[in-house]
Design an enzyme around this catalytic site. Sequence first.
Site, short mmCIF file in Angstrom:
data_model
loop_
_atom_site.label_atom_id
_atom_site.label_comp_id
_atom_site.label_asym_id
_atom_site.label_seq_id
_atom_site.Cartn_x
_atom_site.Cartn_y
_atom_site.Cartn_z
N CYS A 1 -8.57 -0.13 -3.42
CA CYS A 1 -8.59 1.29 -3.64
C CYS A 1 -9.33 2.03 -4.66
CB CYS A 1 -7.12 1.48 -3.80
SG CYS A 1 -6.38 3.21 -4.39
N GLU A 2 -10.18 3.04 -4.12
CA GLU A 2 -11.00 3.69 -5.36
C GLU A 2 -10.29 4.49 -6.42
OE1 GLU A 2 -12.77 7.78 -3.22
OE2 GLU A 2 -13.69 5.81 -2.69
N HIS A 3 -9.11 4.78 -6.01
CA HIS A 3 -8.24 5.63 -6.97
C HIS A 3 -7.70 5.01 -8.10
CE1 HIS A 3 -7.84 8.65 -3.03
NE2 HIS A 3 -8.97 8.76 -3.70
N HIS A 4 -7.09 3.56 -8.05
CA HIS A 4 -6.54 2.78 -8.70
C HIS A 4 -7.16 1.48 -8.92
CE1 HIS A 4 -3.53 5.53 -7.03
NE2 HIS A 4 -3.30 5.84 -8.40
N GLN B 1 -8.64 4.45 2.74
CA GLN B 1 -8.49 3.69 4.42
C GLN B 1 -9.08 4.70 5.45
OE1 GLN B 1 -4.67 1.94 5.03
NE2 GLN B 1 -4.82 2.01 7.40
N HIS C 1 -1.06 -0.95 0.47
CA HIS C 1 -1.77 -0.50 -0.51
C HIS C 1 -0.87 -1.15 -1.69
CE1 HIS C 1 -4.57 2.38 1.71
NE2 HIS C 1 -3.82 2.10 2.42
N CYS D 1 -1.25 0.04 -4.52
CA CYS D 1 -0.99 1.28 -5.38
C CYS D 1 0.25 1.84 -4.98
CB CYS D 1 -2.16 2.14 -5.16
SG CYS D 1 -2.45 2.78 -3.88
#
Length: 266
Positions: free
Chosen positions: A157-160, A198, A226, A228
Amino acid sequence: MERSKVKQSEKQAAVVSEAALNGHCEGGGERGRKWRDATGEAPSSSSSSSSSSCSGGGVKPSSAVMESWKEERTRSVEDNEMSLPSIAAAYSTILRGLGEDPQRQGLLKTPWRAATAMQFFTKGYQEKIIDVLNDAIFDEDHDEMVIVKDIDMFSMCEHHLVPIFGRVHIGYLPNKRVLGLSKLARIVEIYSRRLQVQERLTKQIAVAITEALQPAGVGVVIEATHMCMVMRGVQKMNSKTVTSTMLGVFREDPKTRDEFLTLIRS
């Protein structure tokens, strides 16, 4: 007058470049308006239908878009070797920030292990789709649906920067050309082994197959967990995210789409 023509040409090139970004050929909505503003022309039928469609119904995208997937920026093995010390140092900083001692026995090699692991998790940046598909596209007079389902997928995940994992189902309707079956899994591997969301991953897989084969249609469905959502935030252990991209006849023909969705569930 000459200066005006140069500026107009530069503006057109910028719009084409934006449309080709990340292998996507989006022309609907805002990008379609940008194309009209820059060129004075309406976008092609394939790009004006929706931002989720690309070369649907056998319409070929522009040559700039067609070539974009072949010329993706990659990260080399030499880049890995050069960046490893700085990534490891960054992990040491993180450990100290968490209140740990990077010099204690259990953590002495952790920054280097974490750095090499992260490079492996994102090894998709080192690969090009064209290198995988070059010798695996075959002329074949086959016009029935081809499906490979339950392809294991692992991403970040590019956010977390925590894992995403699940399964990918791919189907396409050939147009005189077929792809070696294992190469569908390789396409999944290349795009998933990057920092991702995704929704983008689903579309990148579908667009890559479309640009490589020019089939009558492509369908991609991803079911994923996910971490996250599982380990932090709402902490919903059994939640799954399902995304799909339908191109060409998979998008335009409900019967074709329903057949694909029924077969991947069977």
